[in-house]
Design a protein around this motif. Structure first.
Motif, PDB file in Angstrom:
ATOM      1  N   HIS A  58      36.907  28.347  30.626  1.00 15.31           N
ATOM      2  CA  HIS A  58      37.109  27.455  31.884  1.00 15.31           C
ATOM      3  C   HIS A  58      36.688  26.171  31.318  1.00 15.31           C
ATOM      4  O   HIS A  58      35.843  25.772  30.950  1.00 15.31           O
ATOM      5  CB  HIS A  58      36.047  28.117  32.890  1.00 15.31           C
ATOM      6  CG  HIS A  58      35.760  27.066  34.086  1.00 15.31           C
ATOM      7  ND1 HIS A  58      36.782  27.111  34.836  1.00 15.31           N
ATOM      8  CD2 HIS A  58      34.637  26.510  34.464  1.00 15.31           C
ATOM      9  CE1 HIS A  58      36.525  25.977  35.854  1.00 15.31           C
ATOM     10  NE2 HIS A  58      35.095  25.937  35.670  1.00 15.31           N
ATOM     11  N   HIS A  81      38.377  21.864  32.368  1.00 16.18           N
ATOM     12  CA  HIS A  81      39.042  20.809  33.199  1.00 16.18           C
ATOM     13  C   HIS A  81      39.662  19.567  32.315  1.00 16.18           C
ATOM     14  O   HIS A  81      38.857  18.778  32.021  1.00 16.18           O
ATOM     15  CB  HIS A  81      38.191  20.336  34.188  1.00 16.18           C
ATOM     16  CG  HIS A  81      37.557  21.232  35.356  1.00 16.18           C
ATOM     17  ND1 HIS A  81      38.081  21.364  36.432  1.00 16.18           N
ATOM     18  CD2 HIS A  81      36.498  22.130  35.049  1.00 16.18           C
ATOM     19  CE1 HIS A  81      37.254  22.362  37.110  1.00 16.18           C
ATOM     20  NE2 HIS A  81      36.575  22.815  36.358  1.00 16.18           N
ATOM     21  N   PHE A 119      42.440  23.848  34.051  1.00 14.45           N
ATOM     22  CA  PHE A 119      42.576  23.211  35.268  1.00 14.45           C
ATOM     23  C   PHE A 119      43.150  21.785  35.100  1.00 14.45           C
ATOM     24  O   PHE A 119      42.764  21.000  34.465  1.00 14.45           O
ATOM     25  CB  PHE A 119      41.188  22.858  36.007  1.00 14.45           C
ATOM     26  CG  PHE A 119      40.424  24.087  37.044  1.00 14.45           C
ATOM     27  CD1 PHE A 119      40.488  23.885  38.400  1.00 14.45           C
ATOM     28  CD2 PHE A 119      40.082  25.252  36.577  1.00 14.45           C
ATOM     29  CE1 PHE A 119      40.125  24.935  39.251  1.00 14.45           C
ATOM     30  CE2 PHE A 119      39.736  26.228  37.340  1.00 14.45           C
ATOM     31  CZ  PHE A 119      39.441  25.958  38.612  1.00 14.45           C
ATOM     32  N   CYS A 132      47.233  27.111  32.323  1.00 13.94           N
ATOM     33  CA  CYS A 132      47.035  25.895  33.166  1.00 13.94           C
ATOM     34  C   CYS A 132      47.531  26.188  34.743  1.00 13.94           C
ATOM     35  O   CYS A 132      48.535  26.854  34.686  1.00 13.94           O
ATOM     36  CB  CYS A 132      47.630  24.755  32.694  1.00 13.94           C
ATOM     37  SG  CYS A 132      46.892  23.145  33.330  1.00 13.94           S
ATOM     38  N   GLY A 133      46.751  25.300  35.450  1.00 13.04           N
ATOM     39  CA  GLY A 133      47.390  25.483  36.938  1.00 13.04           C
ATOM     40  C   GLY A 133      46.982  24.404  37.603  1.00 13.04           C
ATOM     41  O   GLY A 133      46.407  23.475  37.342  1.00 13.04           O
ATOM     42  N   VAL A 174      45.752  22.410  40.914  1.00 18.47           N
ATOM     43  CA  VAL A 174      44.617  22.391  41.687  1.00 18.47           C
ATOM     44  C   VAL A 174      45.294  22.581  43.039  1.00 18.47           C
ATOM     45  O   VAL A 174      46.168  21.698  43.447  1.00 18.47           O
ATOM     46  CB  VAL A 174      43.564  21.323  41.832  1.00 18.47           C
ATOM     47  CG1 VAL A 174      42.761  21.509  42.794  1.00 18.47           C
ATOM     48  CG2 VAL A 174      42.871  21.652  40.397  1.00 18.47           C
ATOM     49  N   ALA A 192      48.338  29.679  35.956  1.00 21.20           N
ATOM     50  CA  ALA A 192      47.224  30.295  36.516  1.00 21.20           C
ATOM     51  C   ALA A 192      47.494  29.593  37.944  1.00 21.20           C
ATOM     52  O   ALA A 192      47.327  28.326  38.254  1.00 21.20           O
ATOM     53  CB  ALA A 192      45.905  29.943  36.214  1.00 21.20           C
ATOM     54  N   THR A 252      45.732  28.054  41.331  1.00 21.87           N
ATOM     55  CA  THR A 252      44.300  27.482  40.840  1.00 21.87           C
ATOM     56  C   THR A 252      43.850  26.889  42.175  1.00 21.87           C
ATOM     57  O   THR A 252      43.858  25.521  42.304  1.00 21.87           O
ATOM     58  CB  THR A 252      44.462  26.267  39.677  1.00 21.87           C
ATOM     59  OG1 THR A 252      45.052  27.038  38.698  1.00 21.87           O
ATOM     60  CG2 THR A 252      43.192  25.773  39.528  1.00 21.87           C
ATOM     61  N   ARG A 308      40.614  25.049  44.010  1.00 25.63           N
ATOM     62  CA  ARG A 308      39.476  24.594  43.079  1.00 25.63           C
ATOM     63  C   ARG A 308      38.104  25.499  43.351  1.00 25.63           C
ATOM     64  O   ARG A 308      37.633  26.107  42.674  1.00 25.63           O
ATOM     65  CB  ARG A 308      39.326  23.182  43.746  1.00 25.63           C
ATOM     66  CG  ARG A 308      37.970  22.400  42.782  1.00 25.63           C
ATOM     67  CD  ARG A 308      37.459  21.202  43.207  1.00 25.63           C
ATOM     68  NE  ARG A 308      38.563  20.187  43.030  1.00 25.63           N
ATOM     69  CZ  ARG A 308      38.640  19.693  41.851  1.00 25.63           C
ATOM     70  NH1 ARG A 308      37.997  20.025  40.919  1.00 25.63           N
ATOM     71  NH2 ARG A 308      39.546  18.990  41.700  1.00 25.63           N
ATOM     72  N   GLN A 325      42.483  31.383  38.806  1.00 17.32           N
ATOM     73  CA  GLN A 325      41.204  30.996  38.354  1.00 17.32           C
ATOM     74  C   GLN A 325      40.672  29.850  39.545  1.00 17.32           C
ATOM     75  O   GLN A 325      41.493  29.576  40.439  1.00 17.32           O
ATOM     76  CB  GLN A 325      41.495  30.048  37.251  1.00 17.32           C
ATOM     77  CG  GLN A 325      42.469  28.657  37.360  1.00 17.32           C
ATOM     78  CD  GLN A 325      42.202  27.756  36.137  1.00 17.32           C
ATOM     79  OE1 GLN A 325      41.595  27.994  35.364  1.00 17.32           O
ATOM     80  NE2 GLN A 325      43.394  27.134  36.040  1.00 17.32           N
ATOM     81  N   THR A 326      39.611  30.296  39.602  1.00 19.32           N
ATOM     82  CA  THR A 326      38.740  29.376  40.594  1.00 19.32           C
ATOM     83  C   THR A 326      37.050  29.239  40.281  1.00 19.32           C
ATOM     84  O   THR A 326      36.625  29.823  39.143  1.00 19.32           O
ATOM     85  CB  THR A 326      38.957  29.779  41.964  1.00 19.32           C
ATOM     86  OG1 THR A 326      38.377  28.866  43.070  1.00 19.32           O
ATOM     87  CG2 THR A 326      38.214  31.149  42.257  1.00 19.32           C
TER      88      THR A 326
END
Length: 444
Positions: free
Chosen positions: A89, A91, A148, A172-173, A175, A212, A214, A216, A242-243
């Motif tokens: 995880h 950013h 992220f 990666c994704g 938001v 991913a 995503t 937020r 992911q979140t």
């Protein structure tokens, strides 16, 4: 140290101390079976084929006899070789706000995160930060991360372009965020769906890259947008998700107010079919037993982010509870809520958090979470995470003598476990001597 890329044209081998994991030591019932969950070679050899995959790993004396005559052997004295670290995880658009003063989660977003992420509408700026970000990961021994982007599709394009040039195994994704944020960062259910779909079709499974979905977190997505996220997972069943989940008490209260019909925070995501073996929920500090049970039932994972949890004042993660429910847990730096790119420093803080809860965290368990455990969390353990034959040869070489204090401490240790623990507690980016991607040296 510079970020470099060396060539590999034939079989290569790396000789030195080697440690990797075969299973989770937490779930072994005795000292003997725990030791079966890892392999340690005091004088080991890691053999890599010309495709950058592990050919063999074991005692050097035995494997040297089978090497071809033209094999290149690199020796690593006073070092430990392990699989590359996996950050579950982080950013990438938040590099510039790392170590910013004085806010908890919701205020942090308003004060620091949203203004910083506004700059990523500029593709050139996004590319510049992506280069810096990836260089930081490699210099800290991190070879794979779940990342992220921002709401801007160009942020993800920039990240994947830079990662692809380095041949990295990255996820990666973009938001998804359609409420409770500044207008300049909002998308809609429709645009978040269409832009995410385009990015999936462009980047997912291209070379070593994965996508991913995503959002937020639940407060910044309407029910319609969460439904769109679930639709993407159904249409592309091998993508990741992911979140954030239950990071901060005020956040949890806000989710309850926004979704009063749902029985708990996790149930918001569950209602929209967002749980599963490729779903990673960051933090998970304030969960009840029902949520832990549901995570286990759906094979969902938690990213444990100790430095961020402390820096933003969110709370102490209950690793023991996750282990009781057999929920997969990986480590995350959560830059920039976390104040370091270093997985070694993240392990240091994880140990202290367990101490505060009268729980223990062994050197082996923590390094497992940073390598094979992280790979399992991301459902990438068929590709990375240890040195089994055929795995991608991403690995890190750590220097036992990187600092005078570490060298002095190591000299006092009488067992390998003591040395490993000292390395994990006193280590940081200075200990990362070299980082290899698919057998090629990219840092050191």
């Amino acid at each position: 140290m510079a970020i470099i890329a060396s060539s590999i044209d034939s079989v290569t081998a790396h000789r030195g101390e080697i440690l990797h994991f075969l299973s989770d030591p937490q779930y072994q019932s005795s000292t003997e079976t725990k030791e079966n969950s890892w392999q340690y070679f005091k004088d080991g050899l890691l053999v890599i084929d010309s495709n950058g995959q592990v050919q063999s790993c074991g005692e050097a004396e035995a494997l040297l006899k089978a090497l071809p005559a033209d094999a290149q052997i690199t020796k690593h004295p006073n070092c430990l070789i392990t699989p590359g670290f996996i950050d579950t995880h982080i950013h990438f658009p938040q590099c510039e706000i790392i170590a910013s003063y004085g806010e908890q989660l919701l205020e942090w977003l308003e004060t620091y995160t949203f203004p910083a992420e506004s700059n990523f509408s500029d593709p050139e700026y996004a590319a510049e930060i992506a280069r810096f970000f990836l260089d930081q990961l490699l210099s800290n021994g991190t070879t794979t991360a779940l990342v992220f982007g921002t709401v801007h599709p160009q942020s993800v394009d920039a990240f994947f372009t830079e990662a692809q040039q380095r041949n990295l195994r990255m996820i990666c994704g973009k938001v998804m965020m359609d409420r409770h944020a500044p207008d300049y960062l909002l998308d809609t259910p429709e645009t978040s769906y269409s832009e995410s779909k385009q990015l999936i079709e462009k980047w997912h499974n291209k070379d070593r890259l994965r996508y991913a979905v995503t959002p937020r977190f639940a407060p910044t997505s309407t029910p319609e947008q969460l439904e769109a996220a679930g639709r993407l997972l159904k249409e592309f069943p091998d993508v990741h998700f992911q979140t954030h989940l239950s990071e901060n008490k005020k956040e949890c209260e806000w989710v309850h107010d926004l979704f009063p019909e749902r029985k708990n925070y996790l149930d918001v995501y569950d209602h929209y079919d967002l749980l599963g073996k490729r779903s990673v929920f960051a933090h998970g500090i304030h969960l009840d037993d029902g949520e832990w049970q549901r995570l286990a039932e759906t094979d969902s994972s938690i990213s444990y982010c100790p430095r961020s949890n402390l820096f933003i004042g969110s709370g102490l993660f209950n690793l023991h509870k996750a282990q009781q429910h057999k929920v997969k847990v990986g480590l995350g730096t959560d830059v920039a809520g976390g104040d370091s790119f270093s997985i070694l420093q993240t392990i240091n803080e994880a140990y202290k958090i367990q101490q505060l809860q009268d729980q223990s965290l062994s050197a082996f368990q923590s390094l497992y979470m940073a390598t094979l455990g992280g790979a399992k969390t991301l459902d990438l353990d068929d590709n990375i995470g240890n040195f089994e034959q055929g795995k991608e040869a991403d690995f890190v070489v750590m220097d036992y003598q990187a600092t005078p204090l570490l060298k002095f401490k190591i000299e006092q240790c009488t067992t390998f476990e003591e040395r490993l623990f000292s390395l994990l507690m006193l280590g940081d980016d200075r200990c990362v001597k070299e980082t290899y991607i698919m057998g090629k040296k990219y840092y050191g």
